[in-house]
Write a protein that holds these residues in place. Structure first.
Motif, short mmCIF file in Angstrom:
data_model
loop_
_atom_site.label_atom_id
_atom_site.label_comp_id
_atom_site.label_asym_id
_atom_site.label_seq_id
_atom_site.Cartn_x
_atom_site.Cartn_y
_atom_site.Cartn_z
N HIS A 119 4.57 0.10 1.36
CA HIS A 119 4.75 -0.72 2.57
C HIS A 119 3.91 -1.98 2.43
O HIS A 119 2.74 -1.92 2.04
CB HIS A 119 4.34 0.08 3.81
CG HIS A 119 5.10 1.36 3.93
ND1 HIS A 119 6.39 1.42 4.40
CD2 HIS A 119 4.76 2.62 3.60
CE1 HIS A 119 6.80 2.67 4.36
NE2 HIS A 119 5.84 3.42 3.87
N GLU A 120 4.52 -3.12 2.76
CA GLU A 120 3.81 -4.38 2.63
C GLU A 120 2.73 -4.54 3.69
O GLU A 120 2.93 -4.21 4.86
CB GLU A 120 4.77 -5.57 2.74
CG GLU A 120 4.05 -6.89 2.52
CD GLU A 120 4.90 -8.12 2.74
OE1 GLU A 120 4.38 -9.22 2.47
OE2 GLU A 120 6.05 -8.00 3.19
N LEU A 121 1.59 -5.05 3.27
CA LEU A 121 0.53 -5.49 4.19
C LEU A 121 0.74 -7.00 4.30
O LEU A 121 0.35 -7.76 3.42
CB LEU A 121 -0.85 -5.15 3.63
CG LEU A 121 -1.07 -3.65 3.36
CD1 LEU A 121 -2.41 -3.42 2.68
CD2 LEU A 121 -0.96 -2.86 4.64
N SER A 122 1.41 -7.44 5.36
CA SER A 122 1.93 -8.81 5.42
C SER A 122 0.89 -9.89 5.68
O SER A 122 1.22 -11.07 5.71
CB SER A 122 3.04 -8.89 6.47
OG SER A 122 2.55 -8.52 7.74
N GLY A 123 -0.37 -9.53 5.84
CA GLY A 123 -1.40 -10.53 6.10
C GLY A 123 -1.56 -11.56 5.00
O GLY A 123 -1.90 -12.71 5.26
N LEU A 124 -1.30 -11.18 3.75
CA LEU A 124 -1.42 -12.14 2.66
C LEU A 124 -0.35 -13.23 2.77
O LEU A 124 -0.67 -14.41 2.83
CB LEU A 124 -1.31 -11.42 1.31
CG LEU A 124 -1.43 -12.29 0.06
CD1 LEU A 124 -2.78 -12.98 0.01
CD2 LEU A 124 -1.22 -11.46 -1.19
N ARG A 125 0.90 -12.83 2.83
CA ARG A 125 1.96 -13.84 2.97
C ARG A 125 1.91 -14.50 4.34
O ARG A 125 2.37 -15.62 4.51
CB ARG A 125 3.35 -13.22 2.77
CG ARG A 125 3.64 -12.88 1.34
CD ARG A 125 5.07 -12.47 1.09
NE ARG A 125 5.56 -11.50 2.04
CZ ARG A 125 6.68 -11.66 2.77
NH1 ARG A 125 7.42 -12.73 2.65
NH2 ARG A 125 7.06 -10.72 3.61
N GLY A 126 1.34 -13.80 5.33
CA GLY A 126 1.27 -14.33 6.68
C GLY A 126 0.13 -15.32 6.89
O GLY A 126 0.00 -15.89 7.97
N HIS A 127 -0.68 -15.53 5.87
CA HIS A 127 -1.76 -16.52 6.00
C HIS A 127 -1.15 -17.88 6.32
O HIS A 127 -0.05 -18.21 5.87
CB HIS A 127 -2.56 -16.58 4.69
CG HIS A 127 -3.78 -17.41 4.79
ND1 HIS A 127 -3.77 -18.77 4.55
CD2 HIS A 127 -5.05 -17.09 5.11
CE1 HIS A 127 -4.98 -19.25 4.73
NE2 HIS A 127 -5.78 -18.24 5.06
N ARG A 155 0.84 -1.19 0.00
CA ARG A 155 0.00 0.00 0.00
C ARG A 155 0.88 1.24 0.00
O ARG A 155 1.90 1.30 0.68
CB ARG A 155 -0.90 0.02 1.23
CG ARG A 155 -1.74 1.30 1.32
CD ARG A 155 -2.68 1.31 2.50
NE ARG A 155 -1.92 1.17 3.74
CZ ARG A 155 -2.43 0.74 4.88
NH1 ARG A 155 -3.69 0.40 4.97
NH2 ARG A 155 -1.68 0.65 5.96
N SER A 156 0.46 2.23 -0.77
CA SER A 156 1.07 3.55 -0.74
C SER A 156 -0.01 4.53 -0.29
O SER A 156 -1.13 4.49 -0.78
CB SER A 156 1.57 3.95 -2.13
OG SER A 156 2.01 5.31 -2.11
N LYS A 157 0.35 5.41 0.64
CA LYS A 157 -0.58 6.46 1.10
C LYS A 157 -0.15 7.84 0.62
O LYS A 157 -0.73 8.83 1.01
CB LYS A 157 -0.63 6.46 2.63
CG LYS A 157 -1.27 5.24 3.23
CD LYS A 157 -1.29 5.39 4.74
CE LYS A 157 -2.00 4.27 5.44
NZ LYS A 157 -2.02 4.48 6.90
N ASP A 158 0.89 7.87 -0.23
CA ASP A 158 1.43 9.17 -0.69
C ASP A 158 1.51 9.25 -2.21
O ASP A 158 2.44 9.80 -2.77
CB ASP A 158 2.78 9.44 -0.04
CG ASP A 158 3.80 8.34 -0.30
OD1 ASP A 158 3.56 7.46 -1.16
OD2 ASP A 158 4.86 8.35 0.36
#
Length: 149
Positions: A124-132, A115-118
């Protein structure tokens, strides 16, 4: 060109992802409906190297390896059944936020979500996908990733 997507929050905001063996991963953004394009995060006047190659200051997609959220997410299953380190290859899909033109999500190969907010300057990685829980069993497949039993 892998993906081009307009922002529902700003009709003039477009995001594009392209990747080649020559230039690598390049994210570009247009703020005027596609008339002009920039590489977010690269200062004006510095869009290319002295050799004429496009700079990609916004193209820093780094997997989360922090202790609280990403430390255990280091490998996935490879074609031969062995564990293989995750490695970034390219952005397959861009999805702008429906309410904020500066927020955009990027789905990447090897299977991760950023995700980029700028406006695409930093990611920045949203690690929930790989963290499944099935993440270590994922392996490359013709349509993305497959999980083995």
């Amino acid at each position: 060109m892998y993906h081009l997507k307009g922002s529902p929050a700003d009709a003039n905001r477009l995001y594009a992802s392209q990747c080649s063996g020559w230039f690598g991963q390049i994210i570009q953004r247009s703020d005027d409906g596609g008339k002009t394009w920039i590489q977010p995060g690269t200062p004006p006047g510095e869009r290319t190297t002295p050799e004429g190659m496009p700079k990609g200051e916004s193209n820093k997609f780094v997997y989360d390896t922090s202790a609280p959220t990403g430390k255990s997410l280091t490998t996935h299953q490879w074609y031969d059944g062995t564990q293989h380190p995750w490695e970034f290859k390219r952005v397959w899909h861009l999805e702008p936020s429906p309410t904020d033109p500066d927020t955009v999500y990027a789905g990447v190969e090897d299977a991760a979500l950023f995700r980029s907010k700028d406006g695409g300057k930093s990611w920045h990685e949203l690690s929930g996908l790989r963290g499944h829980g099935t993440g270590p069993r994922w392996q490359p497949a013709p349509v993305g990733c497959a999980s083995t039993p």
